[in-house]
Design a protein around this motif. Structure first.
Motif, PDB file in Angstrom:
ATOM      1  N   ASN A  21       0.839  -1.181   0.000  1.00 13.03           N
ATOM      2  CA  ASN A  21       0.000   0.000   0.000  1.00 13.03           C
ATOM      3  C   ASN A  21       0.877   1.235   0.000  1.00 13.03           C
ATOM      4  O   ASN A  21       1.690   1.434   0.883  1.00 13.03           O
ATOM      5  N   ARG A  22       0.705   2.056  -1.029  1.00 12.68           N
ATOM      6  CA  ARG A  22       1.573   3.215  -1.196  1.00 12.68           C
ATOM      7  C   ARG A  22       1.511   4.176  -0.008  1.00 12.68           C
ATOM      8  O   ARG A  22       2.507   4.735   0.405  1.00 12.68           O
ATOM      9  N   SER A  23       0.313   4.354   0.540  1.00 18.86           N
ATOM     10  CA  SER A  23       0.169   5.356   1.596  1.00 18.86           C
ATOM     11  C   SER A  23       0.511   4.781   2.972  1.00 18.86           C
ATOM     12  O   SER A  23       0.619   5.490   3.942  1.00 18.86           O
ATOM     13  N   GLN A  24       0.668   3.478   3.004  1.00 19.68           N
ATOM     14  CA  GLN A  24       0.923   2.819   4.268  1.00 19.68           C
ATOM     15  C   GLN A  24       2.277   3.208   4.831  1.00 19.68           C
ATOM     16  O   GLN A  24       3.233   3.399   4.096  1.00 19.68           O
ATOM     17  N   ASN A  25       2.317   3.332   6.126  1.00 25.12           N
ATOM     18  CA  ASN A  25       3.601   3.570   6.776  1.00 25.12           C
ATOM     19  C   ASN A  25       4.525   2.404   6.419  1.00 25.12           C
ATOM     20  O   ASN A  25       4.126   1.260   6.442  1.00 25.12           O
ATOM     21  N   SER A  26       5.751   2.734   6.101  1.00 30.95           N
ATOM     22  CA  SER A  26       6.640   1.658   5.678  1.00 30.95           C
ATOM     23  C   SER A  26       7.063   0.776   6.840  1.00 30.95           C
ATOM     24  O   SER A  26       7.678  -0.252   6.648  1.00 30.95           O
ATOM     25  N   ALA A  27       6.722   1.199   8.071  1.00 37.39           N
ATOM     26  CA  ALA A  27       7.023   0.362   9.218  1.00 37.39           C
ATOM     27  C   ALA A  27       5.987  -0.748   9.307  1.00 37.39           C
ATOM     28  O   ALA A  27       5.035  -0.675  10.077  1.00 37.39           O
ATOM     29  N   GLN A  28       6.138  -1.743   8.479  1.00 34.97           N
ATOM     30  CA  GLN A  28       5.263  -2.905   8.530  1.00 34.97           C
ATOM     31  C   GLN A  28       6.150  -4.035   9.013  1.00 34.97           C
ATOM     32  O   GLN A  28       7.030  -4.488   8.290  1.00 34.97           O
ATOM     33  N   TYR A  29       5.948  -4.445  10.263  1.00 37.08           N
ATOM     34  CA  TYR A  29       6.876  -5.403  10.857  1.00 37.08           C
ATOM     35  C   TYR A  29       6.749  -6.773  10.196  1.00 37.08           C
ATOM     36  O   TYR A  29       5.684  -7.162   9.726  1.00 37.08           O
ATOM     37  N   ASP A  30       7.840  -7.503  10.262  1.00 39.44           N
ATOM     38  CA  ASP A  30       7.897  -8.799   9.579  1.00 39.44           C
ATOM     39  C   ASP A  30       6.941  -9.842  10.155  1.00 39.44           C
ATOM     40  O   ASP A  30       6.669 -10.846   9.503  1.00 39.44           O
ATOM     41  N   GLU A  31       6.426  -9.616  11.371  1.00 38.43           N
ATOM     42  CA  GLU A  31       5.495 -10.605  11.917  1.00 38.43           C
ATOM     43  C   GLU A  31       4.231 -10.704  11.059  1.00 38.43           C
ATOM     44  O   GLU A  31       3.465 -11.653  11.205  1.00 38.43           O
ATOM     45  N   ALA A  32       4.043  -9.753  10.134  1.00 39.09           N
ATOM     46  CA  ALA A  32       2.917  -9.822   9.199  1.00 39.09           C
ATOM     47  C   ALA A  32       2.935 -11.103   8.367  1.00 39.09           C
ATOM     48  O   ALA A  32       1.906 -11.512   7.837  1.00 39.09           O
ATOM     49  N   VAL A  33       4.091 -11.751   8.275  1.00 39.11           N
ATOM     50  CA  VAL A  33       4.147 -12.972   7.453  1.00 39.11           C
ATOM     51  C   VAL A  33       3.610 -14.203   8.195  1.00 39.11           C
ATOM     52  O   VAL A  33       3.313 -15.223   7.558  1.00 39.11           O
ATOM     53  N   PHE A  34       3.460 -14.113   9.527  1.00 37.21           N
ATOM     54  CA  PHE A  34       3.049 -15.313  10.282  1.00 37.21           C
ATOM     55  C   PHE A  34       1.705 -15.870   9.807  1.00 37.21           C
ATOM     56  O   PHE A  34       1.560 -17.070   9.611  1.00 37.21           O
TER      57      PHE A  34
END
Ligand SMILES: [Zn+2]
Length: 626
Positions: free
Chosen positions: A365-378
């Motif tokens: 997501n272009r507007s999303q904060n780039s701080a998307q932690y890697d735990e999103a892959v779980f």
């Protein structure tokens, strides 16, 4: 009334003469002022590069010649000259900021790889990057850099000269600017294509052509990769056999980002940055001499995930890749990525992921904060583990410990804040902060990788998980040169040392034995050979499989561990030669054929360096004994 002397008429009645004859005559001084204005935007950069000894005279000469080009419109349309110069100036100024900025940060000239990385990055990534490099002195420096051409521009006066003079000059300039091409085509009778490429080479050091040509080349590379990498008519590998063909299996490849193994506790770093992996270390094979071949994501992975290596860098476009082979072996292939790949925008990285049967893009997501932690892959990883297919290949691409480090972990992972145990040369506040942030991002990465292993373990599936990072990262590791980041032209062990771990399920271990009785984990290894290790681990064989390039094979052979840009083969250098001064005398402590048996075409390294058993690069010794 006596007649007035002629001279007096001239002096006392200047109005009889046409106005401003001085302005109408061609003036070399004014011509040079215009030239100086245009030359400024490439000249300053190239002059710094030349006088600081970074590169030779070529760039400066080209800047001198190619800057003449901008005088052409000024001479053809003298009435609009200043406006034209103003607009051109803004374009040149803006594009020169890239190379000037790069020079300020890395003390290196712009290279093709760097330009590719600019076009690969998205806005969020770039702003994080700028943020982490920003220093106060840049603002006044930028102001002065901008003020100078503005002052020159304000004083520009029409060059003057009759139309014939201006046309003649224009013609001469065009001749000079196009000389590289004309020389090839007319004098040396070479092809137009050769002439054109010579022209491109000559214009490349000069703003804005660096970026323009860089972009054209990038688009070419992208469409080439799209056509070849995703081609459906690629011939399959011959003689492919899967020794686990009848068993359900789940094979996982976790690819990290910018992680220097020497900063991980499990590799002996003085801070315990990997408590979770350390706790499960007896379940892991921990290889401690693995080096990336390139310090950039795409460049490193296109070799790690294919037959390509430093000596044959294009093989990923000509031969089946790791994902292709897994498909051929009957695996359903998945690619989960938390890298900032945007589905809308095609980059080399997204193209790579499209090889898989299914993709999960988490950070798109272009507007999303780039701080998307890697735990999103779980979550998606869990979902894929639960899929019913009996043969699954799951690739998980993490954002890992990518710069800016502080955006890679939540507050609960702020473990290292104090400065008491920092290396003595990390003194400046900003350096101390970043040093700690990098270590914290490694602690979080430890949590992510260990959790993925736990998930895999809990699922009870038959298979294994491999984790490596695409390349390392230097974060103020060396006292003599405080630097954070990566730079291929100035390589250090920190930029290339990568973690490489293998976890295997009990059932997999039983059915796929690896002879771990001898200490294979100290084998020196280039990530560019990973393809062969992966196939060996998976029990997939084919004609052309090279067990010498498999780190787990009993026939492993310490091959070249080359770093550098493969576009310049004679600049390639062996890690042993570069980072292990002590290894300059041949060491042959490994089992397997002697290294002398290797027949290698590149001249810049010696195959006699052998293996560096259990050693840490001399530069990194302090990490073990702070
Ligand atoms: Zn990377």
């Amino acid at each position: 009334m006596p007649p007035v002397p002629l001279t007096q008429v001239h002096l006392s009645e200047p109005d009889f003469r046409p106005k401003d004859t001085r302005q109408d005559r061609f003036s070399t001084t004014r011509f040079l002022a215009w030239f100086l204005f245009f030359f400024y935007f490439s000249g300053v950069h190239q002059a710094i590069i030349y006088f600081s000894g970074i590169a030779g005279f070529f760039g400066l000469t080209q800047a001198l010649v190619m800057s003449l080009l901008w005088l052409v419109p000024v001479m053809l349309f003298p009435a609009r000259g200043k406006l034209i110069a103003g607009i051109t100036g803004v374009v040149l100024w803006a594009s020169s900021l890239f190379s000037m900025g790069y020079l300020a940060l890395y003390r290196q000239d712009f290279s093709q790889s760097v330009i590719f990385i600019i076009f690969e990055s998205n806005w969020a990534e770039s702003s994080e990057f700028l943020h982490s490099y920003f220093a106060w002195w840049m603002l006044p420096a930028l102001a002065i850099y901008t003020l100078i051409p503005w002052l020159i521009w304000r004083r520009l006066q029409p060059i003057g000269g009759k139309p014939v003079t201006r046309l003649l000059l224009t013609f001469t300039i065009c001749l000079a600017v196009c000389w590289p091409m004309l020389d090839r085509v007319i004098i040396n009778k070479e092809s137009l294509a050769n002439g054109f490429s010579e022209q491109v080479n000559s214009m490349e050091p000069v703003a804005p052509w660096q970026l323009v040509m860089g972009y054209v080349k990038y688009r070419q590379a992208l469409s080439n990769v799209e056509n070849r990498l995703l081609a459906s008519d690629k011939p399959p590998l011959e003689g492919l056999a899967d020794s686990n063909a009848d068993t359900p299996s789940t094979l996982v490849l976790v690819i990290g980002e910018s992680t220097n193994s020497r900063r991980m506790g499990i590799y002996g770093y003085y801070r315990d940055t990997t408590p979770r992996l350390k706790a499960m270390s007896d379940e892991l094979l921990v290889f401690d001499q693995v080096y990336a071949s390139r310090p950039y994501t795409v460049e490193s992975l296109e070799q790690a995930l294919s037959f390509a290596d430093q000596l044959q860098p294009k093989l990923h476009l000509e031969m089946p890749t790791l994902v292709d082979v897994m498909k051929q072996a009957g695996y359903r292939t998945y690619w989960i990525t938390n890298q900032q790949t945007q589905t809308q925008r095609n980059t080399l990285l997204t193209t790579f992921s499209k090889q898989a049967d299914e993709q999960v893009y988490l950070n798109n997501n272009r507007s999303q904060n780039s701080a998307q932690y890697d735990e999103a892959v779980f979550r998606p990883f869990e979902d894929l583990l639960n899929r019913p297919e009996s043969k699954k290949f799951i690739l998980v691409h993490l954002i890992g410990t990518h710069r800016a480090y502080r955006y890679r972990y939540p507050d609960t992972f702020k473990i290292f804040n104090d400065n008491e145990d920092l290396p003595p040369w990390v003194r400046r506040k900003r350096h101390r902060r970043e040093y700690n942030e990098y270590d914290n991002s490694i602690v979080y990465n430890d949590f992510v990788v260990a959790s993925l292993i736990e998930q895999m373990k809990k699922s009870g599936q038959n298979g294994y998980l491999v984790y490596f990072a695409d390349h390392g990262e230097e974060v103020y590791d060396y006292p003599h040169h405080l630097f954070a980041g990566r730079e291929e032209a100035a390589p250090t062990p920190a930029m290339y040392s990568v973690p490489f771990l293998v976890w295997r399920s009990e059932s997999w271990k039983r059915n796929n034995r690896i002879d771990v009785s001898y200490d294979m984990t100290h084998r020196i290894y280039s990530l560019s050979d990973f393809f062969h290790t992966w196939m060996d681990l998976a029990g997939i064989s084919f004609s052309g499989f090279d067990p010498g390039k498999s780190i787990i094979s009993r026939w492993y052979t310490p091959g070249p561990v080359l770093i550098g840009n493969p576009a310049k083969p004679d600049a390639l250098v062996d890690v042993r030669q570069k980072f292990f001064p002590a290894a300059a005398t041949p060491v042959t402590t490994m089992t397997g054929p002697a290294p002398e048996a290797l027949q290698l075409p590149a001249p810049a390294y010696s195959p006699g360096y052998g293996a560096v058993t259990g050693a840490v690069p001399a530069l990194d010794q302090w990490l073990l004994h702070p």
